[in-house]
Write a protein that holds these residues in place. Structure first.
Motif, PDB file in Angstrom:
ATOM      1  N   THR A  61     -10.257   4.516  -1.006  1.00 47.33           N
ATOM      2  CA  THR A  61      -9.380   4.213  -2.138  1.00 47.33           C
ATOM      3  C   THR A  61      -7.985   3.894  -1.636  1.00 47.33           C
ATOM      4  OG1 THR A  61     -10.621   5.665  -3.632  1.00 47.33           O
ATOM      5  CG2 THR A  61      -8.367   5.114  -4.278  1.00 47.33           C
ATOM      6  N   ALA A  62      -7.399   2.857  -2.224  1.00 50.36           N
ATOM      7  CA  ALA A  62      -6.005   2.518  -1.918  1.00 50.36           C
ATOM      8  C   ALA A  62      -5.193   2.613  -3.202  1.00 50.36           C
ATOM      9  CB  ALA A  62      -5.894   1.123  -1.332  1.00 50.36           C
ATOM     10  N   ILE A  63      -4.096   3.338  -3.118  1.00 49.58           N
ATOM     11  CA  ILE A  63      -3.126   3.350  -4.215  1.00 49.58           C
ATOM     12  C   ILE A  63      -2.098   2.282  -3.869  1.00 49.58           C
ATOM     13  CG2 ILE A  63      -1.566   4.750  -5.600  1.00 49.58           C
ATOM     14  CD1 ILE A  63      -4.477   5.753  -5.528  1.00 49.58           C
ATOM     15  N   ILE A  64      -2.005   1.263  -4.702  1.00 46.90           N
ATOM     16  CA  ILE A  64      -1.121   0.149  -4.381  1.00 46.90           C
ATOM     17  C   ILE A  64       0.001   0.032  -5.404  1.00 46.90           C
ATOM     18  CG2 ILE A  64      -3.045  -1.085  -3.317  1.00 46.90           C
ATOM     19  CD1 ILE A  64      -2.982  -2.995  -5.718  1.00 46.90           C
ATOM     20  N   GLU A  65       1.094  -0.530  -4.946  1.00 50.18           N
ATOM     21  CA  GLU A  65       2.212  -0.813  -5.836  1.00 50.18           C
ATOM     22  C   GLU A  65       2.118  -2.269  -6.263  1.00 50.18           C
ATOM     23  OE1 GLU A  65       6.776  -1.441  -4.889  1.00 50.18           O
ATOM     24  OE2 GLU A  65       6.311   0.708  -4.974  1.00 50.18           O
ATOM     25  N   ILE A  66       1.984  -2.497  -7.554  1.00 51.17           N
ATOM     26  CA  ILE A  66       1.879  -3.849  -8.088  1.00 51.17           C
ATOM     27  C   ILE A  66       2.608  -3.897  -9.431  1.00 51.17           C
ATOM     28  CG2 ILE A  66      -0.399  -3.272  -9.052  1.00 51.17           C
ATOM     29  CD1 ILE A  66      -1.128  -6.243  -8.826  1.00 51.17           C
ATOM     30  N   LYS A  67       3.450  -4.877  -9.601  1.00 45.03           N
ATOM     31  CA  LYS A  67       4.211  -4.998 -10.849  1.00 45.03           C
ATOM     32  C   LYS A  67       3.341  -5.643 -11.922  1.00 45.03           C
ATOM     33  CE  LYS A  67       8.608  -5.451  -8.396  1.00 45.03           C
ATOM     34  NZ  LYS A  67       9.747  -6.347  -8.064  1.00 45.03           N
ATOM     35  N   GLN A  68       3.733  -5.383 -13.170  1.00 48.93           N
ATOM     36  CA  GLN A  68       2.979  -5.931 -14.299  1.00 48.93           C
ATOM     37  C   GLN A  68       2.881  -7.453 -14.215  1.00 48.93           C
ATOM     38  OE1 GLN A  68       1.624  -3.902 -16.872  1.00 48.93           O
ATOM     39  NE2 GLN A  68       0.504  -5.755 -17.394  1.00 48.93           N
TER      40      GLN A  68
ATOM     41  N   GLU B  30      -6.255  12.211   2.772  1.00 45.40           N
ATOM     42  CA  GLU B  30      -5.198  11.387   2.184  1.00 45.40           C
ATOM     43  C   GLU B  30      -4.164  11.012   3.240  1.00 45.40           C
ATOM     44  OE1 GLU B  30      -1.715  12.543  -0.831  1.00 45.40           O
ATOM     45  OE2 GLU B  30      -3.687  12.478  -1.809  1.00 45.40           O
ATOM     46  N   ILE B  31      -3.810   9.724   3.295  1.00 45.87           N
ATOM     47  CA  ILE B  31      -2.751   9.252   4.184  1.00 45.87           C
ATOM     48  C   ILE B  31      -1.672   8.639   3.310  1.00 45.87           C
ATOM     49  CG2 ILE B  31      -2.116   7.698   6.068  1.00 45.87           C
ATOM     50  CD1 ILE B  31      -5.722   8.626   5.666  1.00 45.87           C
ATOM     51  N   ASN B  32      -0.558   9.330   3.199  1.00 47.59           N
ATOM     52  CA  ASN B  32       0.520   8.909   2.301  1.00 47.59           C
ATOM     53  C   ASN B  32       1.536   8.077   3.074  1.00 47.59           C
ATOM     54  OD1 ASN B  32       2.671   8.693   0.478  1.00 47.59           O
ATOM     55  ND2 ASN B  32       2.217  10.691  -0.434  1.00 47.59           N
ATOM     56  N   LEU B  33       1.567   6.777   2.797  1.00 43.37           N
ATOM     57  CA  LEU B  33       2.469   5.868   3.498  1.00 43.37           C
ATOM     58  C   LEU B  33       3.843   5.822   2.858  1.00 43.37           C
ATOM     59  CD1 LEU B  33      -0.057   2.948   4.054  1.00 43.37           C
ATOM     60  CD2 LEU B  33       0.624   4.702   5.688  1.00 43.37           C
ATOM     61  N   ASP B  34       3.949   6.355   1.654  1.00 43.44           N
ATOM     62  CA  ASP B  34       5.253   6.400   0.980  1.00 43.44           C
ATOM     63  C   ASP B  34       6.196   7.380   1.657  1.00 43.44           C
ATOM     64  OD1 ASP B  34       5.533   4.500  -0.902  1.00 43.44           O
ATOM     65  OD2 ASP B  34       5.257   5.799  -2.645  1.00 43.44           O
ATOM     66  N   LYS B  35       5.644   8.464   2.188  1.00 41.50           N
ATOM     67  CA  LYS B  35       6.464   9.521   2.766  1.00 41.50           C
ATOM     68  C   LYS B  35       6.804   9.275   4.230  1.00 41.50           C
ATOM     69  CE  LYS B  35       5.078  13.216  -0.376  1.00 41.50           C
ATOM     70  NZ  LYS B  35       4.521  14.585  -0.492  1.00 41.50           N
ATOM     71  N   SER B  36       5.984   8.497   4.924  1.00 41.93           N
ATOM     72  CA  SER B  36       6.243   8.241   6.336  1.00 41.93           C
ATOM     73  C   SER B  36       5.688   6.875   6.708  1.00 41.93           C
ATOM     74  CB  SER B  36       5.605   9.318   7.207  1.00 41.93           C
ATOM     75  OG  SER B  36       5.892   9.088   8.567  1.00 41.93           O
ATOM     76  N   SER B  37       6.508   6.073   7.381  1.00 45.87           N
ATOM     77  CA  SER B  37       6.067   4.743   7.795  1.00 45.87           C
ATOM     78  C   SER B  37       5.572   4.727   9.229  1.00 45.87           C
ATOM     79  CB  SER B  37       7.211   3.736   7.638  1.00 45.87           C
ATOM     80  OG  SER B  37       8.296   4.081   8.481  1.00 45.87           O
TER      81      SER B  37
ATOM     82  N   TYR C 198       0.844  -1.188   0.000  1.00 44.75           N
ATOM     83  CA  TYR C 198       0.000   0.000   0.000  1.00 44.75           C
ATOM     84  C   TYR C 198       0.884   1.243   0.000  1.00 44.75           C
ATOM     85  CZ  TYR C 198      -3.997  -2.966   1.248  1.00 44.75           C
ATOM     86  OH  TYR C 198      -4.992  -3.914   1.245  1.00 44.75           O
ATOM     87  N   LYS C 199       0.569   2.185  -0.877  1.00 44.68           N
ATOM     88  CA  LYS C 199       1.317   3.435  -0.946  1.00 44.68           C
ATOM     89  C   LYS C 199       0.535   4.604  -0.342  1.00 44.68           C
ATOM     90  CE  LYS C 199       3.250   4.292  -4.993  1.00 44.68           C
ATOM     91  NZ  LYS C 199       4.690   4.378  -4.736  1.00 44.68           N
ATOM     92  N   LYS C 200      -0.789   4.545  -0.470  1.00 43.81           N
ATOM     93  CA  LYS C 200      -1.589   5.694  -0.046  1.00 43.81           C
ATOM     94  C   LYS C 200      -3.046   5.260   0.137  1.00 43.81           C
ATOM     95  CE  LYS C 200      -0.767   9.445  -2.365  1.00 43.81           C
ATOM     96  NZ  LYS C 200      -0.764  10.450  -3.461  1.00 43.81           N
ATOM     97  N   PHE C 201      -3.731   5.910   1.098  1.00 42.91           N
ATOM     98  CA  PHE C 201      -5.178   5.724   1.249  1.00 42.91           C
ATOM     99  C   PHE C 201      -5.869   7.079   1.095  1.00 42.91           C
ATOM    100  CE2 PHE C 201      -3.697   1.952   3.515  1.00 42.91           C
ATOM    101  CZ  PHE C 201      -4.572   0.992   3.043  1.00 42.91           C
ATOM    102  N   ILE C 202      -7.036   7.060   0.456  1.00 43.56           N
ATOM    103  CA  ILE C 202      -7.857   8.265   0.308  1.00 43.56           C
ATOM    104  C   ILE C 202      -9.256   7.925   0.806  1.00 43.56           C
ATOM    105  CG2 ILE C 202      -8.753  10.007  -1.279  1.00 43.56           C
ATOM    106  CD1 ILE C 202      -6.384   9.207  -3.162  1.00 43.56           C
ATOM    107  N   ILE C 203      -9.735   8.669   1.795  1.00 46.31           N
ATOM    108  CA  ILE C 203     -11.019   8.389   2.441  1.00 46.31           C
ATOM    109  C   ILE C 203     -12.006   9.491   2.070  1.00 46.31           C
ATOM    110  CG2 ILE C 203     -12.165   7.985   4.652  1.00 46.31           C
ATOM    111  CD1 ILE C 203      -9.271   7.547   5.801  1.00 46.31           C
TER     112      ILE C 203
END
Length: 558
Positions: free
Chosen positions: A78-85, A19-26, A3-8
């Motif tokens: 909404t979840a922005i996720i990192e997923i490879k092709q 928006e909760i950005n998990l990429d910038k802070s763990s 998970y990179k980000k959540f949007i509620i």
């Protein structure tokens, strides 16, 4: 995948997107006064994963409408996720081979050509329908869309939720699956405990064993449980006892079940038995926390990468030293995972453990809508002791004078002699100098500046101590905040403060101050700063003054 980000949006009193950005802070602490929406934010994130629907009495899926509005809108997470092709393609190919999805075969073959942009995919869950949607034009078949999303979510890192005491620990845990075949919360935790003891063990197999075999299995499971609990108990030191013992009792009458009991031994060696709920609130929280942390069915332990830990008022009933240890535990977990927690406790905001620029403030606007605000953007009254800032003020041990003392541009230096020198040679440049007490102390002052929303710069000597402190601060506060951090350089060369003084001018200065040639640098600066003719003496040091002006200019002041 992670998970990179959540949007509620439209979840209870969250109307405008948060928006909760998990990429910038763990590691993200959320503070705020009571009823400001802290718990709502955690529950919204927890509600994204359908595999959590039966947990916590499904409280996160109840009453999701905004009670401040008569207009009904679907709650969307909404979840922005990192997923490879190749990861996405693997899921599609497995569905094509699975007969239960044969009706979708034509569309599935089309989806094989879908390109994942920048290894990122946006998935939204509508909590009113509980269905998932991939936010791409190509995915028009809603039923298939939901199935694909569900399979993706199944492979995503798990989202844990640790509340205060709303998720009660049952005295008797019945060994019975739910109607949909899943296991209720505490039974699933027990099952994971059995599996971690031995891959062949299961609570559902206990009835099949001969009584003596069953006792042997329960003994091994009990040993595993007590070893885990005792290790963490010693870390937190909730009381003076060195060991913790839990008895696991099995019953196979009409209702097959397991009971957990705390065993305490008195000074005479006699054992006394208690239910978990009979113990202190601190122990109750501790047991809840450790069991969910170590034996969650979708976890391989706290070292599992990129899991999300949501904690609502963690350790509220722990004493001060235990809360400090909990803060370190959360920091440790966040190195490989993501941790978001709500707190009123300044012990869980210790700036030596928790980067203050990661703190978020939950607040409500004039219409009752929940907002999540970065510390630097918060417009509340920082001096109001009832404000959301109070835990941070307590944690930083800040006195009101520190806000009044400094204004405008602020330069943070390593120590008092840096303070003297920059004030002596800054000329007409307008900025305040805030001295630390050594290179390692500046993290505290950086936290203070972030809290006070000040325009600040930090400068360290370019020696080993300064370099180490600079790197630690950069790692601790992140790249963006580190734009305010500087190491001393002159003509692209590494220098310390003393190197900014021209040798001949320093020699002449000692003569003018009637000091011997062997007088230490610090004593020279001290005498200069408190000299009645210091302005005149500084004018006689143009090379040194120019060196300081260049440094000040390079860091962005002047």
């Amino acid at each position: 995948m992670k998970y990179k980000k959540f949007i509620i949006k439209n979840y209870r009193a969250i109307t405008n997107p948060i928006e909760i950005n998990l990429d910038k802070s763990s590691l993200i602490p959320i503070i705020g006064i009571n009823e400001s929406g802290k718990t709502t934010i955690l529950q919204a994130i927890f509600a994204f994963d359908k595999f959590n629907d039966n947990l916590n009495n499904a409280s996160h899926l109840k009453d999701t409408n905004n009670l401040y509005s008569t207009e009904k809108k679907a709650s969307m997470i909404t979840a922005i996720i990192e997923i490879k092709q190749e990861e996405f393609l693997s899921i599609i190919n497995s569905m094509i081979k699975d007969k239960q999805y044969s009706v979708y075969k034509f569309n599935l073959n089309k989806y094989k050509d879908f390109k994942i942009s920048n290894n990122t995919l946006s998935i939204t869950r509508n909590l009113h329908t509980t269905a998932y949607i991939i936010n791409e034009e190509e995915f028009k078949d809603r039923k298939l869309n939901n199935i694909i999303c569900s399979l993706i979510i199944e492979k995503m890192p798990y989202i844990f939720y640790f509340d205060d005491f709303r998720d009660s620990i049952e005295d008797t845990i019945h060994i019975k699956k739910l109607q949909d075949g899943t296991l209720p919360g505490w039974l699933s935790i027990l099952e994971e405990l059995f599996k971690q003891t031995s891959k062949d063990y299961s609570v559902f197999k206990l009835k099949d064993y001969e009584p003596r075999q069953r006792k042997s299995i329960l003994s091994k499971v009990q040993k595993k449980l007590n070893k885990t609990l005792t290790k963490e108990w010693q870390n937190f030191r909730l009381d003076e006892s060195d060991a913790l013992k839990i008895d696991i009792n099995y019953g196979n009458g009409n209702n097959e079940h397991i009971k957990l009991e705390v065993v305490e031994t008195d000074d005479d060696g006699d054992e006394h038995y208690f239910y978990i709920r009979d113990r202190s609130k601190g122990f109750y929280w501790f047991f809840n926390f450790v069991m969910k942390l170590e034996f969650n069915p979708k976890s391989i332990g706290p070292e599992e990468n990129n899991s999300i830990y949501l904690l609502d008022e963690p350790g509220s009933y722990l004493h001060a030293s235990a809360q400090t240890k909990l803060a370190k535990k959360l920091q440790q977990i966040s190195k490989d995972n993501k941790v978001i927690y709500c707190t009123h406790s300044h012990y869980l905001l210790n700036p030596d453990i928790i980067p203050i620029n990661s703190v978020r403030i939950s607040d409500k606007d004039n219409f009752g809508n929940i907002e999540l605000i970065k510390l630097a953007d918060f417009k509340g009254d920082i001096n109001d002791t009832k404000s959301a800032f109070q835990p941070i003020l307590d944690s930083l041990q800040i006195k009101p004078i520190i806000y009044d003392l400094t204004s405008g541009q602020i330069l943070i230096s390593e120590g008092i002699y840096d303070y003297y020198c920059f004030n002596l040679f800054k000329g007409n440049m307008e900025f305040s100098v805030l001295p630390g007490v050594g290179a390692d102390s500046l993290k505290f002052y950086i936290s203070t500046m972030i809290l006070c929303q000040k325009n600040y710069k930090v400068v360290w000597d370019n020696d080993n101590e300064g370099n180490n402190a600079y790197k630690q601060a950069k790692d601790f506060f992140g790249e963006k905040e580190a734009e305010n951090f500087f190491l001393l350089k002159k003509d692209s060369k590494k220098v310390i403060l003393q190197n900014l003084f021209d040798g001949d001018e320093l020699k002449k200065l000692k003569q003018d101050l009637n000091l011997s040639i062997n007088t230490s640098f610090n004593k020279v600066i001290l005498n200069l700063y408190f000299s009645e003719i210091k302005e005149e003496l500084v004018k006689n040091m143009p090379i040194t003054a120019n060196n300081f002006r260049e440094i000040i200019k390079n860091i962005g002041f002047g």
